[in-house]
Design a protein around this motif. Structure first.
Motif, PDB file in Angstrom:
ATOM      1  N   ALA A  60       0.830  -1.207   0.000  1.00  0.00           N
ATOM      2  CA  ALA A  60       0.000   0.000   0.000  1.00  0.00           C
ATOM      3  C   ALA A  60       0.862   1.253   0.000  1.00  0.00           C
ATOM      4  O   ALA A  60       0.563   2.241  -0.692  1.00  0.00           O
ATOM      5  CB  ALA A  60      -0.928  -0.013   1.215  1.00  0.00           C
ATOM      6  N   VAL A  61       1.963   1.222   0.785  1.00  0.00           N
ATOM      7  CA  VAL A  61       2.881   2.364   0.800  1.00  0.00           C
ATOM      8  C   VAL A  61       3.552   2.518  -0.566  1.00  0.00           C
ATOM      9  O   VAL A  61       3.697   3.634  -1.091  1.00  0.00           O
ATOM     10  CB  VAL A  61       3.936   2.183   1.907  1.00  0.00           C
ATOM     11  N   ALA A  62       3.945   1.375  -1.155  1.00  0.00           N
ATOM     12  CA  ALA A  62       4.589   1.427  -2.469  1.00  0.00           C
ATOM     13  C   ALA A  62       3.634   1.923  -3.554  1.00  0.00           C
ATOM     14  O   ALA A  62       4.064   2.473  -4.575  1.00  0.00           O
ATOM     15  CB  ALA A  62       5.108   0.041  -2.844  1.00  0.00           C
ATOM     16  N   SER A  63       2.328   1.749  -3.330  1.00  0.00           N
ATOM     17  CA  SER A  63       1.359   2.194  -4.335  1.00  0.00           C
ATOM     18  C   SER A  63       1.312   3.712  -4.458  1.00  0.00           C
ATOM     19  O   SER A  63       0.733   4.235  -5.417  1.00  0.00           O
ATOM     20  CB  SER A  63      -0.044   1.662  -3.991  1.00  0.00           C
ATOM     21  N   PHE A  64       1.906   4.445  -3.488  1.00  0.00           N
ATOM     22  CA  PHE A  64       1.984   5.903  -3.635  1.00  0.00           C
ATOM     23  C   PHE A  64       2.775   6.282  -4.882  1.00  0.00           C
ATOM     24  O   PHE A  64       2.573   7.352  -5.455  1.00  0.00           O
ATOM     25  CB  PHE A  64       2.617   6.531  -2.390  1.00  0.00           C
ATOM     26  N   ASN A  65       3.718   5.439  -5.284  1.00  0.00           N
ATOM     27  CA  ASN A  65       4.455   5.697  -6.533  1.00  0.00           C
ATOM     28  C   ASN A  65       3.489   5.753  -7.718  1.00  0.00           C
ATOM     29  O   ASN A  65       3.616   6.603  -8.606  1.00  0.00           O
ATOM     30  CB  ASN A  65       5.498   4.604  -6.772  1.00  0.00           C
ATOM     31  N   ILE A  66       2.536   4.798  -7.723  1.00  0.00           N
ATOM     32  CA  ILE A  66       1.541   4.791  -8.800  1.00  0.00           C
ATOM     33  C   ILE A  66       0.688   6.047  -8.726  1.00  0.00           C
ATOM     34  O   ILE A  66       0.393   6.696  -9.747  1.00  0.00           O
ATOM     35  CB  ILE A  66       0.674   3.528  -8.682  1.00  0.00           C
ATOM     36  N   PHE A  67       0.279   6.416  -7.509  1.00  0.00           N
ATOM     37  CA  PHE A  67      -0.554   7.601  -7.318  1.00  0.00           C
ATOM     38  C   PHE A  67       0.131   8.849  -7.852  1.00  0.00           C
ATOM     39  O   PHE A  67      -0.444   9.624  -8.630  1.00  0.00           O
ATOM     40  CB  PHE A  67      -0.881   7.749  -5.833  1.00  0.00           C
ATOM     41  N   PHE A  68       1.399   9.055  -7.461  1.00  0.00           N
ATOM     42  CA  PHE A  68       2.105  10.266  -7.881  1.00  0.00           C
ATOM     43  C   PHE A  68       2.428  10.241  -9.376  1.00  0.00           C
ATOM     44  O   PHE A  68       2.391  11.282 -10.053  1.00  0.00           O
ATOM     45  CB  PHE A  68       3.376  10.453  -7.059  1.00  0.00           C
ATOM     46  N   SER A  69       2.743   9.058  -9.895  1.00  0.00           N
ATOM     47  CA  SER A  69       3.046   8.965 -11.334  1.00  0.00           C
ATOM     48  C   SER A  69       1.824   9.331 -12.169  1.00  0.00           C
ATOM     49  O   SER A  69       1.920  10.106 -13.141  1.00  0.00           O
ATOM     50  CB  SER A  69       3.508   7.551 -11.690  1.00  0.00           C
ATOM     51  N   LEU A  70       0.667   8.775 -11.817  1.00  0.00           N
ATOM     52  CA  LEU A  70      -0.543   9.084 -12.570  1.00  0.00           C
ATOM     53  C   LEU A  70      -0.991  10.525 -12.345  1.00  0.00           C
ATOM     54  O   LEU A  70      -1.543  11.159 -13.261  1.00  0.00           O
ATOM     55  CB  LEU A  70      -1.664   8.118 -12.170  1.00  0.00           C
ATOM     56  N   SER A  71      -0.747  11.045 -11.134  1.00  0.00           N
ATOM     57  CA  SER A  71      -1.098  12.452 -10.869  1.00  0.00           C
ATOM     58  C   SER A  71      -0.251  13.384 -11.732  1.00  0.00           C
ATOM     59  O   SER A  71      -0.764  14.357 -12.309  1.00  0.00           O
ATOM     60  CB  SER A  71      -0.891  12.767  -9.387  1.00  0.00           C
ATOM     61  N   MET A  72       1.055  13.122 -11.820  1.00  0.00           N
ATOM     62  CA  MET A  72       1.930  13.936 -12.673  1.00  0.00           C
ATOM     63  C   MET A  72       1.535  13.817 -14.139  1.00  0.00           C
ATOM     64  O   MET A  72       1.574  14.793 -14.899  1.00  0.00           O
ATOM     65  CB  MET A  72       3.392  13.510 -12.484  1.00  0.00           C
ATOM     66  N   ILE A 119      -1.377  16.037 -14.773  1.00  0.00           N
ATOM     67  CA  ILE A 119      -0.985  17.455 -14.856  1.00  0.00           C
ATOM     68  C   ILE A 119      -0.325  17.757 -16.189  1.00  0.00           C
ATOM     69  O   ILE A 119      -0.609  18.773 -16.843  1.00  0.00           O
ATOM     70  CB  ILE A 119      -0.044  17.806 -13.680  1.00  0.00           C
ATOM     71  N   GLU A 120       0.571  16.862 -16.642  1.00  0.00           N
ATOM     72  CA  GLU A 120       1.288  17.097 -17.892  1.00  0.00           C
ATOM     73  C   GLU A 120       0.362  17.039 -19.104  1.00  0.00           C
ATOM     74  O   GLU A 120       0.619  17.688 -20.126  1.00  0.00           O
ATOM     75  CB  GLU A 120       2.394  16.050 -18.056  1.00  0.00           C
ATOM     76  N   LYS A 121      -0.707  16.256 -19.013  1.00  0.00           N
ATOM     77  CA  LYS A 121      -1.588  16.046 -20.170  1.00  0.00           C
ATOM     78  C   LYS A 121      -2.852  16.906 -20.125  1.00  0.00           C
ATOM     79  O   LYS A 121      -3.852  16.586 -20.783  1.00  0.00           O
ATOM     80  CB  LYS A 121      -1.975  14.558 -20.244  1.00  0.00           C
ATOM     81  N   ILE A 152      -9.784   6.313 -18.974  1.00  0.00           N
ATOM     82  CA  ILE A 152      -8.426   6.144 -19.516  1.00  0.00           C
ATOM     83  C   ILE A 152      -7.419   5.954 -18.390  1.00  0.00           C
ATOM     84  O   ILE A 152      -6.575   5.042 -18.415  1.00  0.00           O
ATOM     85  CB  ILE A 152      -8.039   7.348 -20.399  1.00  0.00           C
ATOM     86  N   TYR A 153      -7.528   6.791 -17.360  1.00  0.00           N
ATOM     87  CA  TYR A 153      -6.572   6.698 -16.241  1.00  0.00           C
ATOM     88  C   TYR A 153      -6.840   5.459 -15.383  1.00  0.00           C
ATOM     89  O   TYR A 153      -5.903   4.837 -14.870  1.00  0.00           O
ATOM     90  CB  TYR A 153      -6.645   7.977 -15.402  1.00  0.00           C
ATOM     91  N   LEU A 154      -8.100   5.111 -15.206  1.00  0.00           N
ATOM     92  CA  LEU A 154      -8.409   3.889 -14.454  1.00  0.00           C
ATOM     93  C   LEU A 154      -7.897   2.654 -15.201  1.00  0.00           C
ATOM     94  O   LEU A 154      -7.388   1.717 -14.575  1.00  0.00           O
ATOM     95  CB  LEU A 154      -9.918   3.778 -14.229  1.00  0.00           C
ATOM     96  N   LYS A 155      -8.024   2.677 -16.523  1.00  0.00           N
ATOM     97  CA  LYS A 155      -7.519   1.535 -17.306  1.00  0.00           C
ATOM     98  C   LYS A 155      -6.004   1.463 -17.256  1.00  0.00           C
ATOM     99  O   LYS A 155      -5.429   0.366 -17.236  1.00  0.00           O
ATOM    100  CB  LYS A 155      -7.999   1.652 -18.757  1.00  0.00           C
ATOM    101  N   GLU A 156      -5.345   2.633 -17.228  1.00  0.00           N
ATOM    102  CA  GLU A 156      -3.890   2.615 -17.104  1.00  0.00           C
ATOM    103  C   GLU A 156      -3.481   2.017 -15.761  1.00  0.00           C
ATOM    104  O   GLU A 156      -2.540   1.218 -15.665  1.00  0.00           O
ATOM    105  CB  GLU A 156      -3.323   4.025 -17.244  1.00  0.00           C
ATOM    106  N   GLY A 157      -4.214   2.405 -14.683  1.00  0.00           N
ATOM    107  CA  GLY A 157      -3.952   1.802 -13.374  1.00  0.00           C
ATOM    108  C   GLY A 157      -4.219   0.310 -13.380  1.00  0.00           C
ATOM    109  O   GLY A 157      -3.485  -0.474 -12.765  1.00  0.00           O
ATOM    110  N   ALA A 158      -5.281  -0.109 -14.110  1.00  0.00           N
ATOM    111  CA  ALA A 158      -5.603  -1.537 -14.186  1.00  0.00           C
ATOM    112  C   ALA A 158      -4.519  -2.316 -14.928  1.00  0.00           C
ATOM    113  O   ALA A 158      -4.172  -3.439 -14.554  1.00  0.00           O
ATOM    114  CB  ALA A 158      -6.953  -1.719 -14.877  1.00  0.00           C
ATOM    115  N   ILE A 159      -3.966  -1.694 -15.979  1.00  0.00           N
ATOM    116  CA  ILE A 159      -2.868  -2.346 -16.714  1.00  0.00           C
ATOM    117  C   ILE A 159      -1.672  -2.575 -15.796  1.00  0.00           C
ATOM    118  O   ILE A 159      -1.062  -3.650 -15.780  1.00  0.00           O
ATOM    119  CB  ILE A 159      -2.472  -1.500 -17.945  1.00  0.00           C
ATOM    120  N   ILE A 160      -1.337  -1.529 -15.009  1.00  0.00           N
ATOM    121  CA  ILE A 160      -0.224  -1.659 -14.059  1.00  0.00           C
ATOM    122  C   ILE A 160      -0.531  -2.760 -13.036  1.00  0.00           C
ATOM    123  O   ILE A 160       0.321  -3.605 -12.731  1.00  0.00           O
ATOM    124  CB  ILE A 160       0.027  -0.317 -13.354  1.00  0.00           C
TER     125      ILE A 160
END
Length: 379
Positions: free
Chosen positions: A257-269, A272-274, A294-302
């Motif tokens: 769960a702590v490591a999943s913050f990487n996914i959270f911040f990556s998708l958040s960035m 912002i960029e897009k 689109i973002y939920l599917k990207e999270g699902a792929i990961i």
């Protein structure tokens, strides 16, 4: 994706090792304990007669019935002595696949009438400095009598018998350090038990369920007796292992769960960029639900890709450990050379569900942020 895969792999491997340790303990205990054990609910012994024993033997599913007398006694060999658990058993004791696991040396026999022999644990043999090759030194076993008023002779305060050591077993430290296995008649005479028994041990016949025979015996014997299977005989130890497994699972899940913050911040960035690209899609008629999906599917792929890779790696590591013993226990006198592993499909299922759920939850907030982009301010 790599982070999710490594966490999933670690969960599968650790849970499989705990399963292996639990299975090893059960196998070792099964080579000493019977399938079922009948004990009195109150007291440490109960009366038996031939009619009672015959009814037990005729119960459907009962293949072998072993009578047991068990109590503490003082054992002496040469100049050394120790208090041990004396376990007297009937002749069919060794017919229940006893001592198949672990270590055994010497003669696997309890002797014959008039020439009894004993089998003892390796720890007990160390305490007594036992030598199986010494045919002249016998073990002496002492058991206290009930005190009688007016007696001043110390010899009248205890029973004494001699027996020849025949074999040494090693299964688990608790048994190795305590148990001395002797013939039933030897124990009955020394302990003055007569027709009393401490327990009855039962081997279940092939084709019958242990649970089925256990409940049948409970109904037959009533409330005065306890009928336990092998797991119930060591319930506290097995419960400890399962609790440890549960807490390890929760700990590693929390790390994931702590490591999943990487996914959270990556998708958040990424959201912002897009922002400009998202605004263009919205201006072209795209719905906000499309952006969110689109973002939920990207999270699902990961999540699914990482979980699948991790499960596969975990399976391969456990298979290699089970087949080749890659990681040794590091104990030269151990029963097994390498860490035991046992894979269960339920562990794979719960691990997958935990990883996917955590990853999807980490993806939801970035997807929500992306779907709320203001079109006019980014075009």
């Amino acid at each position: 994706m790599i982070g999710v895969a490594v966490g999933t792999m670690a969960l599968v491997v650790v849970l499989s090792v705990f399963n292996g340790l639990e299975g090893l303990i059960k196998d070792l205990y099964a080579s000493f304990d019977a399938d079922l054990k009948v004990m009195p609910r109150l007291g440490k012994s109960f009366e038996v007669d031939e009619e009672f024993l015959s009814e037990m033997r005729e119960t459907a599913g009962v293949e072998i019935l072993t009578e047991v007398i068990e109590d503490n006694a003082l054992v002496r060999y040469g100049e050394h002595q120790v208090v041990a658990t004396l376990k007297g058993v009937s002749e069919n004791f060794l017919q229940q696949n006893r001592f198949e696991k672990g270590y055994f040396s010497g003669n696997k026999s309890l002797g014959e009438e008039g020439r009894p022999q004993a089998i003892l644990g390796r720890g007990l043999s160390y305490f007594l400095l036992l030598d199986l090759d010494d045919e002249f030194e016998l073990m002496q076993v002492f058991y206290p009598k009930e005190p009688r008023a007016g007696s001043i002779d110390p010899a009248s305060m205890y029973n004494r018998s001699v027996i020849r050591p025949a074999g040494i077993f090693s299964i688990e430290k608790q048994y190795d350090d305590e148990y001395l296995i002797v013939p039933l008649g030897f124990a009955a005479d020394l302990l003055e038990y007569g027709n009393r028994r401490s327990a009855l041990e039962i081997k279940v016949a092939d084709g019958y369920s242990i649970e089925e025979v256990k409940y049948r015996l409970r109904d037959q014997l009533g409330e005065e007796f306890i009928v336990n299977d092998s797991n119930e005989q060591h319930a506290s130890l097995l419960m400890t292992i399962r609790l440890e497994k549960l807490f390890v699972f929760l700990t590693l899940t929390f790390i994931l769960a702590v490591a999943s913050f990487n996914i959270f911040f990556s998708l958040s960035m990424l959201a912002i960029e897009k922002k400009k690209d998202i605004a263009v899609l919205l201006a072209m008629g795209g719905k906000r639900s499309l952006i969110k999906s689109i973002y939920l599917k990207e999270g699902a792929i990961i999540a699914f890709s990482g979980a699948l890779i991790g499960l596969l790696l975990g399976f391969l590591i456990c298979w290699a450990q089970d087949s080749f013993g890659l990681v040794s226990l590091g104990v030269t006198s151990s029963i097994v050379d390498a860490y035991p592993v046992r894979m269960k499909w339920t562990d794979f299922l719960y691990t997958s569900l935990s990883v996917v759920l955590i990853t999807l939850l980490a993806s939801y907030r970035p997807a929500l942020i992306a779907s709320k982009v203001n079109t006019t301010s980014h075009l």
